[in-house]
Design an enzyme around this catalytic site. Structure first.
Site, mmCIF file in Angstrom:
data_model
loop_
_atom_site.group_PDB
_atom_site.id
_atom_site.type_symbol
_atom_site.label_atom_id
_atom_site.label_comp_id
_atom_site.label_asym_id
_atom_site.label_seq_id
_atom_site.Cartn_x
_atom_site.Cartn_y
_atom_site.Cartn_z
ATOM 1 N N SER A 79 3.937 -2.403 10.349
ATOM 2 C CA SER A 79 5.399 -2.348 10.468
ATOM 3 C C SER A 79 6.089 -3.671 10.101
ATOM 4 O O SER A 79 7.071 -4.059 10.729
ATOM 5 C CB SER A 79 5.805 -1.890 11.869
ATOM 6 O OG SER A 79 5.321 -0.578 12.116
ATOM 7 N N GLU A 122 -6.659 4.397 8.235
ATOM 8 C CA GLU A 122 -6.557 5.838 7.929
ATOM 9 C C GLU A 122 -7.861 6.350 7.323
ATOM 10 O O GLU A 122 -8.258 7.495 7.545
ATOM 11 C CB GLU A 122 -5.353 6.075 6.996
ATOM 12 C CG GLU A 122 -4.038 5.902 7.763
ATOM 13 C CD GLU A 122 -2.855 5.421 6.937
ATOM 14 O OE1 GLU A 122 -2.909 5.486 5.697
ATOM 15 O OE2 GLU A 122 -1.869 4.960 7.555
ATOM 16 N N HIS A 130 -9.257 0.711 5.442
ATOM 17 C CA HIS A 130 -7.948 0.962 6.073
ATOM 18 C C HIS A 130 -8.162 1.903 7.263
ATOM 19 O O HIS A 130 -9.017 2.793 7.220
ATOM 20 C CB HIS A 130 -6.991 1.594 5.054
ATOM 21 C CG HIS A 130 -5.583 1.643 5.554
ATOM 22 N ND1 HIS A 130 -5.147 2.621 6.410
ATOM 23 C CD2 HIS A 130 -4.529 0.824 5.356
ATOM 24 C CE1 HIS A 130 -3.872 2.385 6.711
ATOM 25 N NE2 HIS A 130 -3.474 1.313 6.080
ATOM 26 N N GLU A 151 -4.891 -5.417 10.964
ATOM 27 C CA GLU A 151 -3.877 -4.380 11.128
ATOM 28 C C GLU A 151 -4.098 -3.648 12.445
ATOM 29 O O GLU A 151 -4.915 -2.716 12.510
ATOM 30 C CB GLU A 151 -3.968 -3.365 9.991
ATOM 31 C CG GLU A 151 -3.763 -3.941 8.619
ATOM 32 C CD GLU A 151 -3.248 -2.877 7.660
ATOM 33 O OE1 GLU A 151 -2.138 -3.055 7.155
ATOM 34 O OE2 GLU A 151 -3.937 -1.865 7.460
ATOM 35 N N LYS A 164 0.026 4.246 -0.257
ATOM 36 C CA LYS A 164 -0.664 5.412 0.339
ATOM 37 C C LYS A 164 -0.494 6.628 -0.582
ATOM 38 O O LYS A 164 -0.415 6.458 -1.800
ATOM 39 C CB LYS A 164 -0.141 5.686 1.750
ATOM 40 C CG LYS A 164 -0.168 4.430 2.620
ATOM 41 C CD LYS A 164 0.028 4.719 4.070
ATOM 42 C CE LYS A 164 0.100 3.402 4.834
ATOM 43 N NZ LYS A 164 0.146 3.582 6.268
ATOM 44 N N GLY A 167 2.770 2.053 10.801
ATOM 45 C CA GLY A 167 3.663 3.192 10.613
ATOM 46 C C GLY A 167 4.385 3.608 11.881
ATOM 47 O O GLY A 167 5.010 4.670 11.925
ATOM 48 N N ASN A 175 0.856 -1.189 0.000
ATOM 49 C CA ASN A 175 0.000 0.000 0.000
ATOM 50 C C ASN A 175 0.893 1.241 0.000
ATOM 51 O O ASN A 175 1.482 1.582 1.024
ATOM 52 C CB ASN A 175 -0.888 -0.030 1.262
ATOM 53 C CG ASN A 175 -1.706 1.228 1.437
ATOM 54 O OD1 ASN A 175 -1.828 2.041 0.515
ATOM 55 N ND2 ASN A 175 -2.266 1.396 2.622
HETATM 56 C C1 PEP Z 1 -0.550 -0.003 6.395
HETATM 57 O O1 PEP Z 1 -0.674 1.199 6.253
HETATM 58 O O2 PEP Z 1 -1.449 -0.764 6.027
HETATM 59 C C2 PEP Z 1 0.662 -0.486 7.046
HETATM 60 C C3 PEP Z 1 0.688 -1.736 7.442
HETATM 61 O O3 PEP Z 1 1.687 0.405 7.171
HETATM 62 P P1 PEP Z 1 3.155 0.100 7.757
HETATM 63 O O4 PEP Z 1 3.656 -1.160 7.094
HETATM 64 O O5 PEP Z 1 3.964 1.293 7.383
HETATM 65 O O6 PEP Z 1 3.001 -0.075 9.230
#
Ligand code: PEP
Length: 254
Positions: free
Chosen positions: A216, A100, A98, A170, A11, A176, A9
């Protein structure tokens, strides 16, 4: 049959030239180095879909996804993009829910239920995201929260439909932040989600659904997380912007 999947992703990152460079590097590294048959999904911003689609070409294991879509087929929804438009640009997958989008755009599970259904009706594979914030986990309510997210957004689907959905667990506190759920925490929640699906539909249906971990994931921790019995891959944010890191995460399945 559950598939191993690594989805990147991007973003709101990358100009078109940057995105094309990133995608080309990933495509070449994957072709040259990866020895497993995991599905790889590149998920750039909407406006790069067509450009990245032409780079992917006829590759059999690399797919294109979008980061969101609207729940109506067309109309006066300025700034929005429909599922059919995504398909016409070559997308086969779409991220829905997601954290966000839930946080900044106030997307509810009720809304997500209609987006998931609409995406499926248009031939897209939804990558449905669920997961708890830190305060919810600290209060010990993470299972209840994830149960209600999955229940409200997905359990209106038929048995045939839900088997086409990919779920991404997630934990918001791991996205992040550099803070990853332990492999045990990930396995525990993935098994919880799979059991929930088995109770609602059947064990057979639950076994068909790929459940990805997101939060992460890096080349250093991917192998351990992906080796858990109910973890079928990852949804990768930050590390998907570095072709070497992303490819090495895919290679965790080798
Ligand atoms: C995400 O935004 O779905 C995500 C898992 O981000 P990150 O890998 O940066 O934690």
């Amino acid at each position: 049959m559950r598939k191993n999947i690594v989805a990147g992703n991007w973003k709101m990152n990358c100009s078109l030239p940057e995105g094309k460079k990133l995608a080309s590097e990933v495509i070449h590294m994957v072709q040259d180095e990866v020895q497993n048959n995991a599905q790889i999904i590149l998920i750039p911003p909407f406006i790069h879909l067509t450009g990245i689609h032409s780079l992917i070409g006829s590759s059999s294991n690399i797919f294109l996804g979008a980061q969101n879509c609207h729940q109506e087929s067309n109309g006066a929804f300025t700034g929005e993009v429909s599922a059919a438009m995504l398909v016409s640009c070559g997308a086969s997958h779409v991220i829905l829910g997601h954290s966000e989008r839930r946080e900044y755009f106030h997307e509810t599970d009720e809304l997500l239920a209609s987006k998931v259904k609409f995406a499926l009706d248009n031939g897209l594979t939804p990558i449905f995201c669920c997961g708890e914030k830190l305060e919810v986990r600290e209060a010990g309510n993470h299972e209840n929260l994830v149960r209600s997210q999955v229940d409200e957004a997905l359990f209106g689907l038929s048995e045939e439909e839900i088997q086409k959905v990919v779920i991404a667990y997630e934990p918001v506190w791991a996205i992040g932040t550099g803070k990853t759920a332990s492999a045990e925490q990930a396995q525990e929640m993935h098994a919880f989600i799979r059991n929930q699906i088995a109770s609602k539909y059947s064990q057979g249906v639950a076994e068909e659904i790929s459940i990805l971990y997101g939060g992460s994931v890096k080349p250093e921790n991917a192998r351990e997380i992906f080796s858990q019995a109910d973890v079928d891959g990852g949804l990768i944010g930050g590390a998907s912007l570095k072709s070497r890191d992303f490819t090495n995460i895919v290679k965790a399945f080798d």
